[in-house]
Design a protein around this motif. Structure first.
Motif, PDB file in Angstrom:
ATOM      1  N   ALA A 120       0.842  -1.205   0.000  1.00 23.15           N
ATOM      2  CA  ALA A 120       0.000   0.000   0.000  1.00 23.15           C
ATOM      3  C   ALA A 120       0.875   1.252   0.000  1.00 23.15           C
ATOM      4  O   ALA A 120       0.647   2.189  -0.771  1.00 23.15           O
ATOM      5  CB  ALA A 120      -0.920  -0.001   1.212  1.00 23.15           C
ATOM      6  N   THR A 121       1.905   1.253   0.859  1.00 16.94           N
ATOM      7  CA  THR A 121       2.825   2.390   0.951  1.00 16.94           C
ATOM      8  C   THR A 121       3.484   2.645  -0.399  1.00 16.94           C
ATOM      9  O   THR A 121       3.575   3.787  -0.864  1.00 16.94           O
ATOM     10  CB  THR A 121       3.909   2.134   2.024  1.00 16.94           C
ATOM     11  N   GLU A 122       3.938   1.568  -1.043  1.00 19.69           N
ATOM     12  CA  GLU A 122       4.613   1.689  -2.347  1.00 19.69           C
ATOM     13  C   GLU A 122       3.673   2.310  -3.391  1.00 19.69           C
ATOM     14  O   GLU A 122       4.069   3.184  -4.159  1.00 19.69           O
ATOM     15  CB  GLU A 122       5.073   0.302  -2.817  1.00 19.69           C
ATOM     16  N   SER A 123       2.414   1.863  -3.402  1.00 21.01           N
ATOM     17  CA  SER A 123       1.452   2.397  -4.380  1.00 21.01           C
ATOM     18  C   SER A 123       1.145   3.866  -4.122  1.00 21.01           C
ATOM     19  O   SER A 123       1.099   4.676  -5.051  1.00 21.01           O
ATOM     20  CB  SER A 123       0.152   1.584  -4.351  1.00 21.01           C
ATOM     21  N   PHE A 124       0.952   4.216  -2.846  1.00 19.23           N
ATOM     22  CA  PHE A 124       0.691   5.621  -2.515  1.00 19.23           C
ATOM     23  C   PHE A 124       1.898   6.490  -2.889  1.00 19.23           C
ATOM     24  O   PHE A 124       1.737   7.605  -3.395  1.00 19.23           O
ATOM     25  CB  PHE A 124       0.368   5.784  -1.024  1.00 19.23           C
ATOM     26  N   GLN A 125       3.098   5.967  -2.648  1.00 20.43           N
ATOM     27  CA  GLN A 125       4.317   6.711  -2.980  1.00 20.43           C
ATOM     28  C   GLN A 125       4.398   6.979  -4.487  1.00 20.43           C
ATOM     29  O   GLN A 125       4.793   8.058  -4.911  1.00 20.43           O
ATOM     30  CB  GLN A 125       5.558   5.923  -2.537  1.00 20.43           C
ATOM     31  N   LYS A 126       4.040   5.967  -5.287  1.00 20.33           N
ATOM     32  CA  LYS A 126       4.091   6.123  -6.749  1.00 20.33           C
ATOM     33  C   LYS A 126       3.105   7.186  -7.206  1.00 20.33           C
ATOM     34  O   LYS A 126       3.394   7.967  -8.110  1.00 20.33           O
ATOM     35  CB  LYS A 126       3.820   4.783  -7.434  1.00 20.33           C
ATOM     36  N   ALA A 127       1.920   7.211  -6.584  1.00 16.96           N
ATOM     37  CA  ALA A 127       0.932   8.249  -6.911  1.00 16.96           C
ATOM     38  C   ALA A 127       1.492   9.629  -6.574  1.00 16.96           C
ATOM     39  O   ALA A 127       1.373  10.576  -7.364  1.00 16.96           O
ATOM     40  CB  ALA A 127      -0.366   8.004  -6.148  1.00 16.96           C
ATOM     41  N   LEU A 128       2.145   9.742  -5.418  1.00 15.38           N
ATOM     42  CA  LEU A 128       2.660  11.043  -4.968  1.00 15.38           C
ATOM     43  C   LEU A 128       3.902  11.477  -5.743  1.00 15.38           C
ATOM     44  O   LEU A 128       4.191  12.669  -5.845  1.00 15.38           O
ATOM     45  CB  LEU A 128       2.942  11.013  -3.468  1.00 15.38           C
ATOM     46  N   LEU A 129       4.626  10.527  -6.324  1.00 15.64           N
ATOM     47  CA  LEU A 129       5.744  10.890  -7.210  1.00 15.64           C
ATOM     48  C   LEU A 129       5.215  11.576  -8.468  1.00 15.64           C
ATOM     49  O   LEU A 129       5.852  12.468  -9.013  1.00 15.64           O
ATOM     50  CB  LEU A 129       6.554   9.650  -7.612  1.00 15.64           C
ATOM     51  N   LEU A 130       4.035  11.141  -8.906  1.00 14.30           N
ATOM     52  CA  LEU A 130       3.412  11.749 -10.091  1.00 14.30           C
ATOM     53  C   LEU A 130       2.785  13.098  -9.760  1.00 14.30           C
ATOM     54  O   LEU A 130       2.765  14.005 -10.583  1.00 14.30           O
ATOM     55  CB  LEU A 130       2.346  10.802 -10.664  1.00 14.30           C
ATOM     56  N   ASN A 131       2.265  13.214  -8.534  1.00 18.83           N
ATOM     57  CA  ASN A 131       1.680  14.490  -8.089  1.00 18.83           C
ATOM     58  C   ASN A 131       1.765  14.541  -6.568  1.00 18.83           C
ATOM     59  O   ASN A 131       0.987  13.913  -5.870  1.00 18.83           O
ATOM     60  CB  ASN A 131       0.226  14.606  -8.554  1.00 18.83           C
ATOM     61  N   GLN A 132       2.723  15.316  -6.074  1.00 18.76           N
ATOM     62  CA  GLN A 132       2.977  15.339  -4.617  1.00 18.76           C
ATOM     63  C   GLN A 132       1.824  15.967  -3.842  1.00 18.76           C
ATOM     64  O   GLN A 132       1.739  15.840  -2.629  1.00 18.76           O
ATOM     65  CB  GLN A 132       4.279  16.075  -4.323  1.00 18.76           C
ATOM     66  N   ASN A 133       0.912  16.658  -4.558  1.00 14.63           N
ATOM     67  CA  ASN A 133      -0.232  17.303  -3.892  1.00 14.63           C
ATOM     68  C   ASN A 133      -1.547  16.570  -4.142  1.00 14.63           C
ATOM     69  O   ASN A 133      -2.610  17.170  -3.989  1.00 14.63           O
ATOM     70  CB  ASN A 133      -0.360  18.752  -4.382  1.00 14.63           C
ATOM     71  N   HIS A 134      -1.480  15.302  -4.539  1.00 13.93           N
ATOM     72  CA  HIS A 134      -2.729  14.578  -4.824  1.00 13.93           C
ATOM     73  C   HIS A 134      -3.478  14.349  -3.514  1.00 13.93           C
ATOM     74  O   HIS A 134      -3.086  13.547  -2.682  1.00 13.93           O
ATOM     75  CB  HIS A 134      -2.432  13.249  -5.521  1.00 13.93           C
ATOM     76  N   VAL A 135      -4.576  15.084  -3.356  1.00 13.51           N
ATOM     77  CA  VAL A 135      -5.250  15.212  -2.058  1.00 13.51           C
ATOM     78  C   VAL A 135      -5.709  13.862  -1.508  1.00 13.51           C
ATOM     79  O   VAL A 135      -5.448  13.522  -0.349  1.00 13.51           O
ATOM     80  CB  VAL A 135      -6.441  16.192  -2.169  1.00 13.51           C
ATOM     81  N   GLN A 136      -6.407  13.065  -2.346  1.00 10.24           N
ATOM     82  CA  GLN A 136      -6.954  11.812  -1.833  1.00 10.24           C
ATOM     83  C   GLN A 136      -5.849  10.850  -1.389  1.00 10.24           C
ATOM     84  O   GLN A 136      -5.982  10.165  -0.373  1.00 10.24           O
ATOM     85  CB  GLN A 136      -7.837  11.121  -2.887  1.00 10.24           C
ATOM     86  N   THR A 137      -4.753  10.813  -2.147  1.00 13.58           N
ATOM     87  CA  THR A 137      -3.644   9.931  -1.780  1.00 13.58           C
ATOM     88  C   THR A 137      -3.027  10.365  -0.459  1.00 13.58           C
ATOM     89  O   THR A 137      -2.715   9.539   0.400  1.00 13.58           O
ATOM     90  CB  THR A 137      -2.565   9.899  -2.893  1.00 13.58           C
ATOM     91  N   LEU A 138      -2.830  11.665  -0.303  1.00  7.57           N
ATOM     92  CA  LEU A 138      -2.271  12.184   0.950  1.00  7.57           C
ATOM     93  C   LEU A 138      -3.173  11.822   2.138  1.00  7.57           C
ATOM     94  O   LEU A 138      -2.687  11.415   3.191  1.00  7.57           O
ATOM     95  CB  LEU A 138      -2.096  13.706   0.865  1.00  7.57           C
ATOM     96  N   GLN A 139      -4.478  11.955   1.944  1.00  9.60           N
ATOM     97  CA  GLN A 139      -5.417  11.612   3.020  1.00  9.60           C
ATOM     98  C   GLN A 139      -5.332  10.123   3.362  1.00  9.60           C
ATOM     99  O   GLN A 139      -5.242   9.753   4.543  1.00  9.60           O
ATOM    100  CB  GLN A 139      -6.847  11.950   2.584  1.00  9.60           C
ATOM    101  N   LEU A 140      -5.360   9.273   2.330  1.00  7.30           N
ATOM    102  CA  LEU A 140      -5.338   7.821   2.555  1.00  7.30           C
ATOM    103  C   LEU A 140      -4.030   7.376   3.203  1.00  7.30           C
ATOM    104  O   LEU A 140      -4.023   6.563   4.129  1.00  7.30           O
ATOM    105  CB  LEU A 140      -5.535   7.082   1.222  1.00  7.30           C
ATOM    106  N   ARG A 141      -2.917   7.924   2.705  1.00  6.20           N
ATOM    107  CA  ARG A 141      -1.610   7.549   3.261  1.00  6.20           C
ATOM    108  C   ARG A 141      -1.488   8.028   4.709  1.00  6.20           C
ATOM    109  O   ARG A 141      -0.992   7.308   5.580  1.00  6.20           O
ATOM    110  CB  ARG A 141      -0.494   8.142   2.400  1.00  6.20           C
ATOM    111  N   GLY A 142      -1.970   9.248   4.953  1.00  3.65           N
ATOM    112  CA  GLY A 142      -1.941   9.787   6.312  1.00  3.65           C
ATOM    113  C   GLY A 142      -2.756   8.941   7.284  1.00  3.65           C
ATOM    114  O   GLY A 142      -2.301   8.631   8.395  1.00  3.65           O
TER     115      GLY A 142
END
Length: 217
Positions: free
Chosen positions: A183-205
């Motif tokens: 899960a961490t790896e997938s969220f990280q890949k999303a954030l590499l593409l867009n470090q401000n992707h709101v939903q990913t930041l919320q889910l990872r947090g």
């Protein structure tokens, strides 16, 4: 409009595009250049916003906007009308696009099993549709079929390597399975593409919080 006009800090990135989205939607609504146009100008503008969000790749926001619209449209029977129109069109000349549109309507109506059938039909007619593949995965996810969802999200990423929403959804599915590392790896890949992707930041947090990593969360 709450999605577009929200003033919370986490909406700041989206609000940068708000005026552009609203003006595009107004133009589309005036020309009725979208499916299921109605005789009501304000309803048309609301629907056009959702389609502009889809066109901008803001799938989560589009789904939320469609869901809000459902509360307005359902009492008027608009969704059923739209499904009936699409069903007639499919009977006359089935296409990947028509099945995808109808699948989206079933999806926002939370009829995930029927939506799945339509996305599957759409993909059989045109395999290379990352968005339809993402939605197919989401129909599995919402029915608790996590392993099937993961396979569909991976397939969507094969078709579109920079598909942020597919990485986010993949991370969500791994999190539900209890696979923290994947899960961490997938969220990280999303954030590499867009470090401000709101939903990913919320889910990872939230995931970090539940695993006791409070400072990181």
């Amino acid at each position: 409009f709450s999605v577009l006009r929200g003033s919370a800090p986490c909406d700041s990135l989206l609000s940068l595009n708000t005026e552009k989205i609203l003006s595009q939607a107004k133009s589309i609504a005036e020309q009725k250049r979208f499916p299921f146009a109605t005789d009501n100008d304000s309803t048309n503008e609301e629907l056009a916003i959702a389609y502009v969000l889809v066109g901008s790749g803001l799938y989560d926001e589009a789904i939320r906007h469609f869901s809000t619209m459902l509360q307005i449209l359902s009492p008027l029977g608009r969704i059923n009308e739209a499904v009936n129109d699409l069903t007639k069109a499919i009977q006359l000349q089935p296409s990947a696009r028509l099945y995808r549109h109808r699948g989206t309507l079933y999806f926002i109506s939370e009829d995930y099993a029927t939506a799945h059938e339509d996305f599957q039909q759409s993909l059989e007619l045109n395999r290379n549709q990352p968005t339809a593949m993402l939605y197919k995965g989401l129909t599995f996810f919402h029915r608790g079929l996590l392993k099937e969802a993961i396979e569909a999200f991976k397939e969507a990423l094969k078709q579109k390597v920079d598909f942020i929403d597919a990485y986010k959804s993949l991370g969500q599915a791994y999190r539900e399975l209890g696979n923290f590392d994947a899960a961490t790896e997938s969220f990280q890949k999303a954030l590499l593409l867009n470090q401000n992707h709101v939903q990913t930041l919320q889910l990872r947090g939230m995931m970090l919080y539940h695993h006791g990593s409070l400072q990181e969360a």
